[in-house]
Design a protein around this motif. Structure first.
Motif, mmCIF file in Angstrom:
data_model
loop_
_atom_site.group_PDB
_atom_site.id
_atom_site.type_symbol
_atom_site.label_atom_id
_atom_site.label_comp_id
_atom_site.label_asym_id
_atom_site.label_seq_id
_atom_site.Cartn_x
_atom_site.Cartn_y
_atom_site.Cartn_z
ATOM 1 N N PHE A 45 28.081 -52.691 45.090
ATOM 2 C CA PHE A 45 27.282 -51.764 45.876
ATOM 3 C C PHE A 45 27.751 -51.735 47.334
ATOM 4 O O PHE A 45 27.916 -50.669 47.921
ATOM 5 C CB PHE A 45 25.801 -52.151 45.807
ATOM 6 C CG PHE A 45 24.954 -51.394 46.781
ATOM 7 C CD1 PHE A 45 24.575 -50.096 46.509
ATOM 8 C CD2 PHE A 45 24.559 -51.971 47.970
ATOM 9 C CE1 PHE A 45 23.795 -49.386 47.414
ATOM 10 C CE2 PHE A 45 23.785 -51.280 48.879
ATOM 11 C CZ PHE A 45 23.402 -49.981 48.604
ATOM 12 N N PHE A 46 27.950 -52.915 47.919
ATOM 13 C CA PHE A 46 28.386 -52.957 49.310
ATOM 14 C C PHE A 46 29.814 -52.428 49.479
ATOM 15 O O PHE A 46 30.136 -51.812 50.493
ATOM 16 C CB PHE A 46 28.252 -54.369 49.880
ATOM 17 C CG PHE A 46 26.834 -54.725 50.203
ATOM 18 C CD1 PHE A 46 26.162 -54.074 51.220
ATOM 19 C CD2 PHE A 46 26.168 -55.686 49.476
ATOM 20 C CE1 PHE A 46 24.846 -54.377 51.519
ATOM 21 C CE2 PHE A 46 24.848 -56.007 49.766
ATOM 22 C CZ PHE A 46 24.188 -55.352 50.789
ATOM 23 N N ALA A 47 30.658 -52.639 48.476
ATOM 24 C CA ALA A 47 32.008 -52.071 48.528
ATOM 25 C C ALA A 47 31.947 -50.546 48.486
ATOM 26 O O ALA A 47 32.669 -49.868 49.230
ATOM 27 C CB ALA A 47 32.842 -52.604 47.365
ATOM 28 N N ASN A 95 31.806 -44.689 53.606
ATOM 29 C CA ASN A 95 31.335 -44.583 54.973
ATOM 30 C C ASN A 95 32.397 -43.880 55.821
ATOM 31 O O ASN A 95 33.564 -43.794 55.452
ATOM 32 C CB ASN A 95 31.028 -45.968 55.527
ATOM 33 C CG ASN A 95 30.000 -45.932 56.614
ATOM 34 O OD1 ASN A 95 29.654 -44.879 57.114
ATOM 35 N ND2 ASN A 95 29.509 -47.107 56.973
ATOM 36 N N ALA A 132 29.406 -48.690 49.463
ATOM 37 C CA ALA A 132 28.848 -48.230 50.735
ATOM 38 C C ALA A 132 29.914 -48.237 51.822
ATOM 39 O O ALA A 132 29.962 -47.335 52.663
ATOM 40 C CB ALA A 132 27.669 -49.118 51.137
ATOM 41 N N ALA A 133 30.774 -49.232 51.811
ATOM 42 C CA ALA A 133 31.840 -49.300 52.814
ATOM 43 C C ALA A 133 32.903 -48.232 52.559
ATOM 44 O O ALA A 133 33.393 -47.596 53.500
ATOM 45 C CB ALA A 133 32.479 -50.685 52.807
ATOM 46 N N VAL A 188 25.948 -56.474 43.230
ATOM 47 C CA VAL A 188 25.591 -56.357 44.647
ATOM 48 C C VAL A 188 26.862 -56.190 45.478
ATOM 49 O O VAL A 188 26.918 -55.348 46.381
ATOM 50 C CB VAL A 188 24.773 -57.581 45.107
ATOM 51 C CG1 VAL A 188 24.592 -57.588 46.614
ATOM 52 C CG2 VAL A 188 23.422 -57.590 44.417
ATOM 53 N N ALA A 189 27.891 -56.954 45.167
ATOM 54 C CA ALA A 189 29.159 -56.818 45.886
ATOM 55 C C ALA A 189 29.770 -55.440 45.664
ATOM 56 O O ALA A 189 30.327 -54.840 46.593
ATOM 57 C CB ALA A 189 30.128 -57.906 45.432
#
Length: 70
Positions: free
Chosen positions: A14-16, A22, A18-19, A11-12
């Motif tokens: 995935f968010f990395a 971006n 996405a960031a 999950v971490a």
């Protein structure tokens, strides 16, 4: 919801990702510069993408090699 350290790391990751993919962070690499004859922006995209794949492989492989706690 997520059980285990590997799920939390995924999950971490995935968010990395996405960031990193971006707009504000990608705008840092959008210059008319070249590194070893390659344009900086596509090179940065490839390096970020490869790093995320390597991190994903590490998380998935490391999870399987953890010995069970006695």
């Amino acid at each position: 919801m997520f059980k285990g350290l590997a799920a939390q790391r995924l999950v971490a990751l995935f968010f990395a990702a996405a960031a990193l993919f971006n707009f504000p962070l990608l705008a840092l690499w959008d210059h008319d510069a070249r590194v070893l004859g390659l344009p900086l922006f596509p090179l940065a995209l490839f390096v970020i993408w490869g790093g995320l794949i390597a991190a994903l492989a590490w998380v998935m492989e490391y999870h399987g090699n953890v010995p069970p706690a006695d």
